[in-house]
Design an enzyme around this catalytic site. Structure first.
Site, PDB file in Angstrom:
ATOM      1  N   THR A 125       0.810  -1.224   0.000  1.00  0.00           N
ATOM      2  CA  THR A 125       0.000   0.000   0.000  1.00  0.00           C
ATOM      3  C   THR A 125       0.842   1.273   0.000  1.00  0.00           C
ATOM      4  OG1 THR A 125      -1.437   1.336   1.440  1.00  0.00           O
ATOM      5  CG2 THR A 125      -0.160  -0.361   2.522  1.00  0.00           C
ATOM      6  N   GLU A 127       0.269   3.615   1.844  1.00  0.00           N
ATOM      7  CA  GLU A 127       0.401   4.056   3.245  1.00  0.00           C
ATOM      8  C   GLU A 127       1.803   3.778   3.775  1.00  0.00           C
ATOM      9  OE1 GLU A 127      -1.722   5.570   5.775  1.00  0.00           O
ATOM     10  OE2 GLU A 127      -2.507   6.285   3.886  1.00  0.00           O
ATOM     11  N   TYR A 149      -1.149   0.510  10.818  1.00  0.00           N
ATOM     12  CA  TYR A 149      -1.475  -0.174   9.556  1.00  0.00           C
ATOM     13  C   TYR A 149      -0.281  -0.119   8.604  1.00  0.00           C
ATOM     14  CZ  TYR A 149      -3.541  -0.770   4.884  1.00  0.00           C
ATOM     15  OH  TYR A 149      -3.803  -1.177   3.598  1.00  0.00           O
ATOM     16  N   LYS A 153       2.065  -3.262   7.254  1.00  0.00           N
ATOM     17  CA  LYS A 153       2.165  -3.555   5.813  1.00  0.00           C
ATOM     18  C   LYS A 153       3.620  -3.545   5.340  1.00  0.00           C
ATOM     19  CE  LYS A 153      -2.083  -4.152   4.098  1.00  0.00           C
ATOM     20  NZ  LYS A 153      -2.496  -5.235   3.192  1.00  0.00           N
TER      21      LYS A 153
HETATM   22  P1  NAP Z   1     -11.626  -4.464   2.371  1.00  0.00           P
HETATM   23  O1  NAP Z   1     -12.782  -4.149   1.492  1.00  0.00           O
HETATM   24  O2  NAP Z   1     -11.607  -3.945   3.769  1.00  0.00           O
HETATM   25  O3  NAP Z   1     -11.473  -6.069   2.404  1.00  0.00           O
HETATM   26  C1  NAP Z   1     -10.656  -6.706   3.344  1.00  0.00           C
HETATM   27  C2  NAP Z   1     -11.012  -8.186   3.376  1.00  0.00           C
HETATM   28  O4  NAP Z   1     -10.210  -8.819   4.395  1.00  0.00           O
HETATM   29  C3  NAP Z   1     -12.468  -8.487   3.721  1.00  0.00           C
HETATM   30  O5  NAP Z   1     -12.913  -9.540   2.909  1.00  0.00           O
HETATM   31  C4  NAP Z   1     -12.386  -8.942   5.172  1.00  0.00           C
HETATM   32  O6  NAP Z   1     -13.418  -9.829   5.529  1.00  0.00           O
HETATM   33  C5  NAP Z   1     -11.051  -9.673   5.144  1.00  0.00           C
HETATM   34  N1  NAP Z   1     -10.476  -9.862   6.474  1.00  0.00           N
HETATM   35  C6  NAP Z   1     -10.271  -8.923   7.430  1.00  0.00           C
HETATM   36  N2  NAP Z   1      -9.730  -9.488   8.534  1.00  0.00           N
HETATM   37  C7  NAP Z   1      -9.594 -10.817   8.250  1.00  0.00           C
HETATM   38  C8  NAP Z   1      -9.096 -11.934   8.981  1.00  0.00           C
HETATM   39  N3  NAP Z   1      -8.627 -11.803  10.231  1.00  0.00           N
HETATM   40  N4  NAP Z   1      -9.079 -13.143   8.380  1.00  0.00           N
HETATM   41  C9  NAP Z   1      -9.555 -13.301   7.115  1.00  0.00           C
HETATM   42  N5  NAP Z   1     -10.056 -12.294   6.381  1.00  0.00           N
HETATM   43  C10 NAP Z   1     -10.066 -11.056   6.945  1.00  0.00           C
HETATM   44  O7  NAP Z   1     -10.261  -3.978   1.700  1.00  0.00           O
HETATM   45  P2  NAP Z   1      -9.927  -3.679   0.155  1.00  0.00           P
HETATM   46  O8  NAP Z   1     -10.106  -2.229  -0.086  1.00  0.00           O
HETATM   47  O9  NAP Z   1     -10.614  -4.671  -0.706  1.00  0.00           O
HETATM   48  O10 NAP Z   1      -8.351  -3.924   0.142  1.00  0.00           O
HETATM   49  C11 NAP Z   1      -7.801  -5.200  -0.185  1.00  0.00           C
HETATM   50  C12 NAP Z   1      -6.369  -5.264   0.296  1.00  0.00           C
HETATM   51  O11 NAP Z   1      -5.604  -4.258  -0.332  1.00  0.00           O
HETATM   52  C13 NAP Z   1      -6.178  -5.044   1.796  1.00  0.00           C
HETATM   53  O12 NAP Z   1      -5.087  -5.840   2.198  1.00  0.00           O
HETATM   54  C14 NAP Z   1      -5.797  -3.581   1.902  1.00  0.00           C
HETATM   55  O13 NAP Z   1      -5.058  -3.368   3.084  1.00  0.00           O
HETATM   56  C15 NAP Z   1      -4.993  -3.411   0.639  1.00  0.00           C
HETATM   57  N6  NAP Z   1      -4.979  -2.083   0.025  1.00  0.00           N
HETATM   58  C16 NAP Z   1      -6.148  -1.444  -0.254  1.00  0.00           C
HETATM   59  C17 NAP Z   1      -6.120  -0.218  -0.911  1.00  0.00           C
HETATM   60  C18 NAP Z   1      -7.392   0.511  -1.278  1.00  0.00           C
HETATM   61  O14 NAP Z   1      -7.308   1.722  -1.554  1.00  0.00           O
HETATM   62  N7  NAP Z   1      -8.532  -0.154  -1.352  1.00  0.00           N
HETATM   63  C19 NAP Z   1      -4.886   0.335  -1.288  1.00  0.00           C
HETATM   64  C20 NAP Z   1      -3.716  -0.357  -0.986  1.00  0.00           C
HETATM   65  C21 NAP Z   1      -3.772  -1.585  -0.346  1.00  0.00           C
HETATM   66  P3  NAP Z   1     -14.922  -9.324   5.843  1.00  0.00           P
HETATM   67  O15 NAP Z   1     -15.619  -9.302   4.521  1.00  0.00           O
HETATM   68  O16 NAP Z   1     -15.420 -10.346   6.793  1.00  0.00           O
HETATM   69  O17 NAP Z   1     -14.802  -7.959   6.471  1.00  0.00           O
HETATM   70  O1  F7E Z   2      -8.817   8.284   4.342  1.00  0.00           O
HETATM   71  C1  F7E Z   2      -9.095  11.807   5.428  1.00  0.00           C
HETATM   72  C2  F7E Z   2      -8.180  10.905   6.235  1.00  0.00           C
HETATM   73  O2  F7E Z   2      -9.869   6.263   5.309  1.00  0.00           O
HETATM   74  C3  F7E Z   2      -8.297   9.112   3.321  1.00  0.00           C
HETATM   75  C4  F7E Z   2      -7.283   2.210   2.733  1.00  0.00           C
HETATM   76  O3  F7E Z   2      -7.845   1.529   1.647  1.00  0.00           O
HETATM   77  O4  F7E Z   2      -6.076   3.686   1.268  1.00  0.00           O
HETATM   78  C5  F7E Z   2      -7.015   3.647   2.334  1.00  0.00           C
HETATM   79  O5  F7E Z   2      -6.489   4.338   3.461  1.00  0.00           O
HETATM   80  C6  F7E Z   2      -8.000  10.495   3.875  1.00  0.00           C
HETATM   81  C7  F7E Z   2      -7.169  10.523   5.163  1.00  0.00           C
HETATM   82  O6  F7E Z   2      -8.269   6.079   3.325  1.00  0.00           O
HETATM   83  C8  F7E Z   2     -12.370  11.626   6.979  1.00  0.00           C
HETATM   84  O7  F7E Z   2      -7.607  11.631   7.342  1.00  0.00           O
HETATM   85  C9  F7E Z   2     -11.013  13.179   6.313  1.00  0.00           C
HETATM   86  O8  F7E Z   2      -6.198  11.526   5.035  1.00  0.00           O
HETATM   87  O9  F7E Z   2     -10.498   6.976   2.969  1.00  0.00           O
HETATM   88  P1  F7E Z   2      -9.457   6.865   4.006  1.00  0.00           P
HETATM   89  P2  F7E Z   2      -6.723   5.899   3.697  1.00  0.00           P
HETATM   90  O10 F7E Z   2      -6.460   6.167   5.122  1.00  0.00           O
HETATM   91  O11 F7E Z   2      -5.949   6.691   2.703  1.00  0.00           O
HETATM   92  C10 F7E Z   2      -4.805   3.108   1.562  1.00  0.00           C
HETATM   93  C11 F7E Z   2      -3.964   3.189   0.319  1.00  0.00           C
HETATM   94  C12 F7E Z   2      -4.910   1.744   2.138  1.00  0.00           C
HETATM   95  O12 F7E Z   2      -4.020   0.914   1.973  1.00  0.00           O
HETATM   96  C13 F7E Z   2      -5.981   1.519   3.145  1.00  0.00           C
HETATM   97  O13 F7E Z   2      -6.270   0.115   3.287  1.00  0.00           O
HETATM   98  O14 F7E Z   2      -9.237  11.118   4.192  1.00  0.00           O
HETATM   99  N1  F7E Z   2     -10.430  11.995   6.038  1.00  0.00           N
HETATM  100  N2  F7E Z   2     -12.203  12.972   6.882  1.00  0.00           N
HETATM  101  C14 F7E Z   2     -11.240  10.993   6.427  1.00  0.00           C
HETATM  102  N3  F7E Z   2     -11.119   9.662   6.335  1.00  0.00           N
HETATM  103  C15 F7E Z   2     -12.148   8.905   6.809  1.00  0.00           C
HETATM  104  N4  F7E Z   2     -12.054   7.560   6.698  1.00  0.00           N
HETATM  105  N5  F7E Z   2     -13.261   9.480   7.373  1.00  0.00           N
HETATM  106  C16 F7E Z   2     -13.424  10.829   7.476  1.00  0.00           C
HETATM  107  O15 F7E Z   2     -14.418  11.323   7.985  1.00  0.00           O
END
Ligand code: NAP
Ligand code: F7E
Length: 337
Positions: A125, A127, A149, A153
């Site tokens: 990620t 992050e 987090y 990662k």
């Molecule tokens: P998500 O919608 O939150 O999906 C996470 C999945 O992990 C869900 O299916 C959840 O199950 C499962 N999970 C959580 N804890 C678990 C455990 N202890 N054992 C087995 N399964 C578990 O996340 P996503 O946005 O699809 O992201 C997919 C991956 O990419 C994650 O690893 C995330 O950290 C990474 N990532 C995401 C982004 C992004 O912007 N979306 C960017 C960079 C990296 P439930 O359905 O039961 O909740």
């Molecule tokens: O926050 C700001 C917050 O929670 C984005 C995950 O998929 O992407 C995701 O992580 C920004 C931050 O995503 C609110 O402070 C303001 O600056 O949507 P987010 P994230 O933290 O960037 C990365 C790449 C991953 O890997 C992660 O799994 O938005 N923000 N106001 C807020 N964020 C939230 N959630 N809620 C607010 O009210």
């Protein structure tokens, strides 16, 4: 026919990847934890719920990981499961380290022992860049995570590289910048905005309460990003790749794009904790800042350089941030009809 196993198949990316692989003719298996919703709404929304094989799987159970890898023949293993919400990770640092860090070590060690030929994808990620040391961020940029987090990662990321270099595993790490969709979890800022604005446009009266409006993210569409994951595992050599759009946008601008899609004309006033947005057409306040959504340490700016993925994988993001905000706002508005 190839067989793939996806951890986190019920999540946003898991569902889009399952659909991509089913469409490509894969036999798709996925891990589901016991507390997951039994009806898997995302898999249903994409029409693949009855086309995938689900198995009980938990990241925190060593023997469960062992039995899963032993019992399911698999050509490709995509590790997408995680405690993925950055905001929760300060309250859950131990669990987040287990699920997002140590579990990756356990999976890699089990693959090395039982299925060294299986190709492995790790969901790394942006992050990990945290307090960014270079702009834009690329595969070689020094990592400086800002949350439990991000720290967890980094362990998974470096262990993936280490098992590739030490044991020759075909293990790749996708450093993905934020990617969203109508299936995004409701706690993430983009979906929180589009759900809140859709309710306001349908005669609701509660402003969307947000935290830091100045943070900037490089947002793309999840459907594009899962294609990049798959392409990484089709290469002869495993490697690490940034997937991003190369464009960065504030939370405020994403909010404005979504509001425009729903016919609003915003008047922004104030700054920091006093910032508000009002729809000039209705006079309704549509946004207020609530400091409870501020984070203990913020990632202020993310912008990725996807040129390695473009050159080596032929991958690029097809949906821009405005198109993404429009897609999500429209989907949430239509769902309230
Ligand atoms: P998500 O919608 O939150 O999906 C996470 C999945 O992990 C869900 O299916 C959840 O199950 C499962 N999970 C959580 N804890 C678990 C455990 N202890 N054992 C087995 N399964 C578990 O996340 P996503 O946005 O699809 O992201 C997919 C991956 O990419 C994650 O690893 C995330 O950290 C990474 N990532 C995401 C982004 C992004 O912007 N979306 C960017 C960079 C990296 P439930 O359905 O039961 O909740
Ligand atoms: O926050 C700001 C917050 O929670 C984005 C995950 O998929 O992407 C995701 O992580 C920004 C931050 O995503 C609110 O402070 C303001 O600056 O949507 P987010 P994230 O933290 O960037 C990365 C790449 C991953 O890997 C992660 O799994 O938005 N923000 N106001 C807020 N964020 C939230 N959630 N809620 C607010 O009210």
């Amino acid at each position: 026919m190839k067989t793939a196993f996806i951890t986190g198949i019920t999540g946003q990316d898991g569902a889009y990847l399952a659909k991509l692989l089913v469409d490509k003719g894969y036999e798709v298996h996925g891990g589901v934890r016991r507390i997951s919703q039994p009806e898997s709404p995302r898999l249903e929304a994409l029409g693949v719920a009855d086309k995938v094989h689900l198995h009980e799987f938990d990241l925190t159970e060593q023997n469960n990981i062992f039995r899963t890898i032993r019992d399911i023949p698999m050509d490709e293993f995509y590790n997408l499961a995680a405690q993925s919400f950055v905001g929760a990770s300060w309250e859950l640092p131990v669990y987040t380290s287990e699920a997002d860090g140590m579990a990756v070590v356990r999976i890699l060690d089990t693959l090395r022992t039982l299925r060294p030929e299986t190709r492995f994808y790790q969901a790394s990620t942006s992050e990990m860049f945290g307090l960014v040391q270079e702009v834009p961020q690329k595969e070689t940029t020094r990592l400086y995570p800002r949350s439990p987090y991000g720290v967890a990662k980094v362990l998974g990321h470096h262990m993936t590289m280490n098992f590739r270099e030490s044991f020759g595993l075909h293990a790749s790490s996708g450093i993905l910048f934020n990617h969203e969709s109508p299936l995004r979890g409701k706690e993430f800022v983009t979906r929180k905005i589009t759900l809140g604005l859709a309710a306001l446009a349908r005669s609701g009266d509660k402003p969307v309460e947000l935290g830091n409006m100045d943070a900037k993210r490089d947002w793309g569409f999840a459907g594009d990003y899962v294609e990049g994951m798959w392409r990484m595992l089709q290469q002869d050599e495993a490697d690490d790749y940034v997937l991003a759009t190369g464009v960065t946008t504030t939370i405020r601008d994403f909010f404005t794009f979504a509001a425009e899609e729903l016919g609003m004309d915003l008047d922004w006033q104030g700054a920091a904790e006093t910032e508000t947005a009002t729809d000039r057409k209705t006079g309704k306040q549509v946004m207020k800042v609530n400091p409870k959504f501020y984070r203990p340490a913020e990632v202020d700016l993310l912008i990725g350089d996807p040129s390695k993925a473009r050159d080596k994988l032929g991958w690029e993001a097809r949906v821009d941030v405005r198109g993404l905000a429009q897609m999500m706002a429209k989907a949430d508005y239509d769902a309230l009809a």
